[in-house]
Scaffold this active site. Structure first.
Site, PDB file in Angstrom:
ATOM      1  N   SER A 472       0.825  -1.204   0.000  1.00 40.49           N
ATOM      2  CA  SER A 472       0.000   0.000   0.000  1.00 40.49           C
ATOM      3  C   SER A 472       0.861   1.257   0.000  1.00 40.49           C
ATOM      4  O   SER A 472       1.607   1.509   0.947  1.00 40.49           O
ATOM      5  CB  SER A 472      -0.914   0.014   1.232  1.00 40.49           C
ATOM      6  OG  SER A 472      -1.460   1.309   1.383  1.00 40.49           O
ATOM      7  N   ASP A 620      -5.733   0.287  -9.217  1.00 40.26           N
ATOM      8  CA  ASP A 620      -6.953   1.076  -9.438  1.00 40.26           C
ATOM      9  C   ASP A 620      -7.607   0.781 -10.790  1.00 40.26           C
ATOM     10  O   ASP A 620      -8.694   1.284 -11.078  1.00 40.26           O
ATOM     11  CB  ASP A 620      -6.629   2.575  -9.361  1.00 40.26           C
ATOM     12  CG  ASP A 620      -6.293   3.000  -7.940  1.00 40.26           C
ATOM     13  OD1 ASP A 620      -6.708   2.306  -6.992  1.00 40.26           O
ATOM     14  OD2 ASP A 620      -5.602   4.021  -7.775  1.00 40.26           O
TER      15      ASP A 620
HETATM   16  C1  S3P Z   1      -2.970   5.745  -3.787  1.00 36.17           C
HETATM   17  C2  S3P Z   1      -2.628   4.459  -3.465  1.00 36.17           C
HETATM   18  C3  S3P Z   1      -3.482   3.308  -3.751  1.00 36.17           C
HETATM   19  C4  S3P Z   1      -4.573   3.647  -4.733  1.00 36.17           C
HETATM   20  C5  S3P Z   1      -5.251   4.960  -4.438  1.00 36.17           C
HETATM   21  C6  S3P Z   1      -4.240   6.079  -4.448  1.00 36.17           C
HETATM   22  C7  S3P Z   1      -2.045   6.830  -3.441  1.00 36.17           C
HETATM   23  O1  S3P Z   1      -4.096   2.884  -2.549  1.00 36.17           O
HETATM   24  O2  S3P Z   1      -5.531   2.616  -4.779  1.00 36.17           O
HETATM   25  O3  S3P Z   1      -6.233   5.233  -5.398  1.00 36.17           O
HETATM   26  O4  S3P Z   1      -2.193   7.935  -3.981  1.00 36.17           O
HETATM   27  O5  S3P Z   1      -1.119   6.591  -2.654  1.00 36.17           O
HETATM   28  P1  S3P Z   1      -3.367   1.837  -1.567  1.00 36.17           P
HETATM   29  O6  S3P Z   1      -2.118   2.456  -1.147  1.00 36.17           O
HETATM   30  O7  S3P Z   1      -4.313   1.670  -0.421  1.00 36.17           O
HETATM   31  O8  S3P Z   1      -3.203   0.599  -2.349  1.00 36.17           O
END
Ligand code: S3P
Length: 745
Positions: A472, A620
């Site tokens: 994440s 995403d």
């Molecule tokens: C993001 C990280 C992702 C993504 C989100 C934007 C970011 O989430 O799904 O739309 O800008 O760091 P996760 O880190 O929870 O996977």
């Protein structure tokens, strides 16, 4: 909905705009049998009679109210007590009395003084409607339609009396709201009484100045708009200013205090301070205009429900640019705010999510100009320059805002609470609260680690090494941002590469970040130096068009200036592996991020087992990839993607349900899905899709409609505005057949 009622006898005391409009509205709707009128002015009574507003009048106020079912007292506030005294002996046992005054505390006192404490049949009311016009001739039967009427019932107000007054308002189209007497007077002092006071005072000042002729000759828009209300009734407003004295003085003092600061800033040439006031005011006013456009003030925000009616489309064509990258836009505001100096951003995504981040920093005292056509100027306050926000930070639908901010807030000296909409309120925040607690932060979440999040200010943080339990970027970024404030070194290792915009941008702001394999490290004690940021187009928004062009025979499109950061290009890799015809052209680097133009031509795709190492790189984009898989020849299998279940919706469930509705053979698994593509000869059927208020589900099915045999209706698409403003226009321009249907929820 207005309710049909029938009131046998109404007496109206005071034949001004407000009382006459209510009576007229009840009469034209056939809700009253007989109306008797009283006014201090014989002329007004005669006029009301000849206009057919009342059936009779009398100069004897007692005779007018005798046996009335409802008495409407619509007189200036200071006339209230004498009027009540003169009717007291004449009202019947069943008579209900109501008023329409702008101040409720003083009327409540008058009622208690005249009828005794606990009198049950007086209902205090205040319609938020009116105009600077007054008198019988100004009566308007539609004055209250879709306007707020505030009722301030007291504990002793009888249910029956309240019901009668409520019915008499709803019958004329008003929207009712209940408030306490004191809350009403506080709110109205700020929203109505102070603006009137200022308008009167300004006109008086200008009229007294010796150049007044000049001023009035050339006073066009600004003067006229600001002072329209100074043409209202002086008696009425003298009374209001007297009756709500305490509350008005309180807001006036606050205003005078702020005005003195603005004056000083102008005197000292402090243009950043002045810009701060103006930009904050503009953004607040823009927000209110949306509300005002719908109805009168004191309106709670309503979510518009938007559906897409998507009909089978044609081959996609054209060369165009999708909006700016959401992840980079969020980070540009955060780091720009914490930098020393002024950061200029271009290509900023003006979507609701990144605007929520922008507003949060405004709330913490950062002066931010724009956005205007993607241009934002941030007057950074330095790592320690944020101020406590006046209220909880509201982050709408945006998980990125909340998770990244949690890290930053842990390092501040003040307490912060962060809230969000219904979807965000269900998303897991324990994943950020846990590492922050290890660093020494005091972070509270609601049950099961959900928002709101409360971060206690002033807790000293210490650097940690954190092994991310899931891939994440949000959790990684949260820990790194907290690390800016933590003693010593903070490092994070990730189980698989995730987007690295935070690391890149920190370096862009001159902050030292080390990356060794899957480990990112930084130390506190540095500072951020303002820079320029050119936000590339969002590959996550481009993905819908990549899929649309791939699945629709004859398509050929070019998406310009798309960010192709290696941690984001899973969608290109996956579509290519499925046989997609994608060219990455004109590769270049812009402000530390790789960018290219991407040409997509239609191709017959084939099903694949999606390599798990691509999952975080396309996290995403799976809703769109599912649509590609449905159009492919053979089976597509996704595994290792359990994170999809905790996005803005459970994206595995939402996509599988929607595809099944459209006749696709698809099943969800714990960590992915199996989709049997219908291939070259097949198509989606028509049907109604529940997007679960998830922007990416809505846009994915809009693309599916290209290959549908019948209309696809997609419900709850308002959240498309969180990441892709202008989606419908852009999609329609290049060949998607989309209609928008909207209504109130
Ligand atoms: C993001 C990280 C992702 C993504 C989100 C934007 C970011 O989430 O799904 O739309 O800008 O760091 P996760 O880190 O929870 O996977």
């Amino acid at each position: 909905m207005s309710k049909r009622i029938q009131i046998p006898r109404i007496a109206v005391i005071g034949l001004g705009l407000i009382g006459c409009s209510w009576i007229k509205a009840l009469r034209v709707r056939g809700c009253v049998d007989e109306v008797r009128g009283y006014d201090r002015n014989l002329d007004s009574m005669q006029l009301a009679l000849s206009e057919g507003l009342i059936d009779s009048y009398s100069e004897d106020i007692g005779a007018v109210v005798q046996n009335a079912d409802l008495v409407i007292v619509s007189v200036p506030i200071m006339a209230m007590r004498p009027v009540l005294e003169s009717i007291r002996a004449h009202i019947a046992e069943h008579t209900v009395i109501t008023d329409v005054g702008s101040v409720k505390g003083s009327v409540a006192t008058d009622v208690a003084a005249v009828f005794g404490k606990g009198f049950p049949r007086f209902v205090l009311g205040h319609p938020i409607a009116g105009s600077e016009r007054s008198g019988v001739m100004a009566a308007d039967e539609n004055l209250y339609v879709r306007h707020k009427v505030i009722i301030t019932p007291e504990p002793h107000t009888s249910k029956e009396a309240l019901a009668l007054v409520r019915d008499a308002w709803t019958a004329v189209g008003a929207d009712l709201e209940h408030m306490s007497v004191s809350h009403h007077d506080e709110v109205l002092a700020a929203t109505s009484h102070l603006p009137h006071l200022l308008a009167y005072s300004l006109v008086d000042t200008l009229a007294n100045s010796h150049e007044n002729k000049e001023i009035f000759n050339y006073a066009a828009g600004g003067f006229r708009d600001f002072t329209r209300i100074a043409a209202s009734s002086p008696v009425m407003w003298r009374d209001i200013f007297g009756a709500n004295k305490d509350q008005i003085l309180k807001t006036l003092d606050l205003f005078s205090h702020d005005l003195a600061f603005l004056r000083a800033a102008i005197e000292q040439g402090d243009s950043t301070f002045v810009m701060g006031v103006l930009t904050r005011a503009k953004s607040a006013r823009d927000h209110f205009s949306k509300i005002l456009a719908r109805r009168a003030y004191v309106e709670p925000m309503k979510t518009a429900s938007i559906s897409y009616i998507a009909n089978p489309g044609k081959a996609l064509s054209g060369s165009f640019r999708v909006p700016g990258d959401k992840s980079i836009s969020h980070r540009s505001i955060m780091l720009g705010s914490l930098a020393n100096g002024t950061t200029e951003v271009t290509g900023f995504l003006e979507g609701e999510d990144s605007l929520a981040t922008l507003q949060a920093f405004r709330d913490m005292g950062v002066v931010i100009e724009g956005p205007h056509r993607g241009r934002v100027t941030i007057h950074g306050v330095g790592l320690h320059g944020l101020q406590a926000p006046p209220n909880a930070l509201y982050l709408g639908n945006s998980g990125t805002s909340m998770r990244l901010l949690a890290g930053l807030m842990a390092g501040q000296a003040f307490d912060v609470e962060m809230t969000g909409d219904e979807s965000l309120s269900k998303r897991p925040m324990g994943r950020v609260a846990d590492p922050l607690a290890l660093m020494g932060a005091i972070v509270d979440t609601a049950e099961a680690g959900r928002p709101p999040i409360k971060v206690k200010g002033g807790s000293p943080l210490k650097g940690i090494h954190y092994d991310l339990p899931m891939a994440s970027a949000q959790v990684k970024s949260c820990v790194l941002l907290a690390g800016l404030y933590a003693e010593g070194e903070t490092s994070v290792t990730e189980p698989a590469p995730t987007r690295d915009h935070t690391e890149r941008m920190l370096r862009g702001f001159g902050y030292d970040v080390t990356v060794e394999g899957n480990k990112v490290t930084l130390r506190s004690g540095g500072e951020l130096t303002a820079t320029e940021i050119d936000v590339p187009s969002d590959i996550s928004s481009a993905a819908f068009f990549m899929v649309g062009a791939s699945i629709m025979p004859g398509s050929d499109i070019t998406l310009e200036h798309v960010g192709i950061n290696p941690t984001r290009i899973g969608v290109i890799n996956i579509l290519r592996a499925m046989g997609g015809n994608i060219d990455v052209l004109n590769e270049r680097e812009v402000g530390g991020e790789p960018v290219a133009d991407i040409r997509i031509r239609s191709a017959q795709l084939k099903g694949i087992h999606i390599p798990e190492d691509q999952v975080p790189l396309a996290i995403d984009e799976f809703p769109a990839i599912f649509i590609a898989a449905a159009c492919a020849e053979g089976e597509t299998i996704l595994t290792g993607a359990e994170e999809l279940r905790v996005k803005e919706s459970d994206r595995i469930q939402a996509m599988v349900d929607g595809m099944v509705t459209l006749g696709v053979n698809a099943v969800g698994t714990e960590d992915g899905a199996v989709i049997h593509g219908f291939g070259a000869e097949g198509s989606f059927g028509g049907g109604e899709i529940d997007s679960q208020h998830d922007h990416r589900i809505a846009m994915s099915f809009a693309m599916a409609s290209l290959r549908a045999s019948a209309p696809v209706v997609i419900r709850d698409c308002a959240n498309v505005a969180t990441s892709f403003p202008g989606f419908v226009e852009l999609a329609s321009d290049c060949g998607v057949n989309l209609q928008v249907e909207s209504g109130d929820e």
